[in-house]
Design an enzyme around this catalytic site. Structure first.
Site, short mmCIF file in Angstrom:
data_model
loop_
_atom_site.label_atom_id
_atom_site.label_comp_id
_atom_site.label_asym_id
_atom_site.label_seq_id
_atom_site.Cartn_x
_atom_site.Cartn_y
_atom_site.Cartn_z
N PHE A 193 67.00 91.29 57.67
CA PHE A 193 68.39 90.87 57.51
C PHE A 193 68.71 90.82 56.01
O PHE A 193 67.97 90.47 55.14
CB PHE A 193 68.45 89.36 57.81
N ASP A 202 63.74 92.52 48.77
CA ASP A 202 64.94 91.73 48.99
C ASP A 202 64.28 90.39 48.93
O ASP A 202 63.85 89.70 49.88
CB ASP A 202 65.71 91.91 50.12
N LYS A 259 71.60 83.81 46.61
CA LYS A 259 71.42 82.65 46.77
C LYS A 259 71.28 81.34 45.87
O LYS A 259 71.99 81.05 45.02
CB LYS A 259 70.47 82.43 47.99
C1 LIG Z 1 71.48 85.81 52.90
C2 LIG Z 1 70.55 87.00 52.68
C3 LIG Z 1 71.36 88.04 52.24
C4 LIG Z 1 72.93 88.17 52.10
O1 LIG Z 1 73.36 87.21 51.18
P1 LIG Z 1 74.88 86.94 51.13
O2 LIG Z 1 75.11 86.17 49.84
O3 LIG Z 1 75.02 86.20 52.66
O4 LIG Z 1 75.75 88.26 51.22
C5 LIG Z 1 70.65 89.33 51.96
N1 LIG Z 1 69.35 89.06 52.22
C6 LIG Z 1 68.60 88.45 52.70
C7 LIG Z 1 67.10 88.13 52.76
C8 LIG Z 1 69.34 87.02 52.94
O5 LIG Z 1 68.63 85.84 53.41
#
Ligand SMILES: *Cc1c(COP(=O)(O)O)cnc(C)c1O
Length: 399
Positions: A140, A225, A254
């Site tokens: 994700f 990520d 985040k």
């Molecule tokens: C939440 C998330 C994203 C996307 O972030 P947004 O601010 O919702 O665009 C990307 N990678 C990971 C691992 C996430 O948890």
């Protein structure tokens, strides 16, 4: 207006791209929220880790208010007295030379992908337009057209084609499978060091070290990520730290915005980020002075190690509590720091139903696929709060 009226308004006037619990939050402080009827709930989702420091942490609110009284937005056409100090401090926290600030997490992932493609062409010498990026099954990384092009979740992907080419998917945690897929055209490997959305899936010990070694040997960029796993959630600043691994690019988001603003960034060294030149990438709001002031305070709070320590200590308590439920409706538990994926017996109820029942017991959580729920309380939670989370899971299973 009562709770039902707010639910009705949302259902009537919003696109149906979410299916939230019918809890209408009106205020919040620390690890707790209060709904429009005055009911209190422990927030065990914490904005998918965007609220690592809890709701309205006083240091972050103070930093925001101070900046609101000065200047909030300039665009990057001009410089501000907030951006440089923020970049210096985040570079120090990541051990990287440069950062590139954006807003949402997906934008930071896009930034990393663009950087890797350009690096592949200009530095590695991959023919133009031929670079490949290896991604993981169950990933994700956000919701843009390019990112969902390599999602393996049909809900996220179906109907949104044509899809962006240039991505190759491999099994998460399988180093041999990954090694087989590397070609002369591979420019990067993109992964979550722990897969949050997939259900807090932790790769086998040694996988991240193996990816690091493979990337170094085959001259690929390792892109981690850490949007959800980073910034103290797992008990260390970054989830990669658990294997003493340093990726070429950190992707952050985040919690970087302190639960107040959308702030994301990538961090990398000159050799990587120097491929971006004026005009090649940007964002109107990226690195705005309000976000930079808050982000700098976030980095200062992380520099003390206090939150990493809390995540480790509270996480051990949460993990032990949840393990005690195995065999009593819980069939599996995975956790690292204050971050847990709990698999419940699918014959008992769905994850969604469990979350509905937990809310009735005063704890907010979120299901992910089917019968898995994800727990990520704010790192400011108390030991008693953690016990409350475990008790709510137990009670919901017995209802
Ligand atoms: C939440 C998330 C994203 C996307 O972030 P947004 O601010 O919702 O665009 C990307 N990678 C990971 C691992 C996430 O948890």
């Amino acid at each position: 207006m009562d709770s039902a009226a707010y639910v009705d308004l949302e259902n009537r006037h919003l696109a149906h791209n979410y299916h939230p619990l019918d809890v209408v939050i009106a205020s919040a402080e620390g690890a707790w929220v209060v709904d429009v009827d005055g009911r209190r709930y422990l927030d065990a989702l914490a904005g998918y880790s965007a609220l690592n420091f809890g709701h309205r942490h006083p240091r972050l609110v103070d930093a925001a208010i101070a900046q609101l009284g000065r200047v909030t937005l300039t665009s990057r056409a001009f410089r501000t007295d907030q951006l440089g100090p923020f970049a210096r401090d985040l570079a120090a926290l990541t051990g990287k030379q440069r950062i590139l600030p954006m807003n949402s997490g997906a934008e930071a992932v896009e930034t990393a992908l663009k950087t890797a493609r350009r690096w592949g062409e200009q530095v590695k010498g991959v023919p133009a337009g031929m670079g490949e990026i290896i991604v993981m099954d169950g990933n994700f990384h956000g919701r843009t057209t390019t990112i969902i092009s390599f999602s393996t979740d049909p809900d996220a992907r179906d109907g949104f084609g044509p899809y962006t080419p240039g991505f190759v998917t491999t099994a998460y945690g399988d180093l041999d499978a990954l090694r087989e897929l590397v070609t002369d055209r591979t420019v990067a490997v993109l992964l979550e060091p722990i897969q949050g959305e997939a259900g807090v899936v932790i790769p086998p010990e040694g996988f991240l070290r193996g990816v690091r070694q493979l990337c170094t040997e085959r001259r690929l960029l390792m892109i981690a990520d850490e949007i959800q796993s980073g910034l103290a959630r797992t008990g260390l600043t970054f989830a990669c730290d658990h294997e003493q691994v340093v990726p070429d690019i950190y992707v952050l988001g985040k919690a970087l915005g302190g639960g107040i603003v959308a702030l994301s960034a990538i961090a990398a060294d000159d050799a990587v980020l120097d491929v971006l030149t004026p005009g090649s990438h940007g964002s109107t709001f990226g690195g705005n002075p309000l976000a930079a002031a808050i982000g700098r305070e976030v980095v200062a709070m992380l520099a003390t190690g206090e939150f990493q320590h809390r995540a480790a200590a509270l996480g051990a308590r949460l993990g032990a509590g949840l393990e005690g439920l195995v065999g009593h409706g819980v069939v599996g538990v995975r956790y690292r720091g204050l971050w847990a994926g709990v698999d419940i017996d699918p014959h008992l109820m769905s994850g969604k139903e469990l979350c509905r029942r937990m809310a009735a017991h005063g704890v907010l959580a979120k299901d992910t696929h089917g019968s898995t729920i994800r727990l990520a309380p704010p790192l400011v939670a108390t030991e008693t709060d953690i016990d409350t989370v475990v008790a709510a899971v137990d009670a919901a299973l017995r209802d």
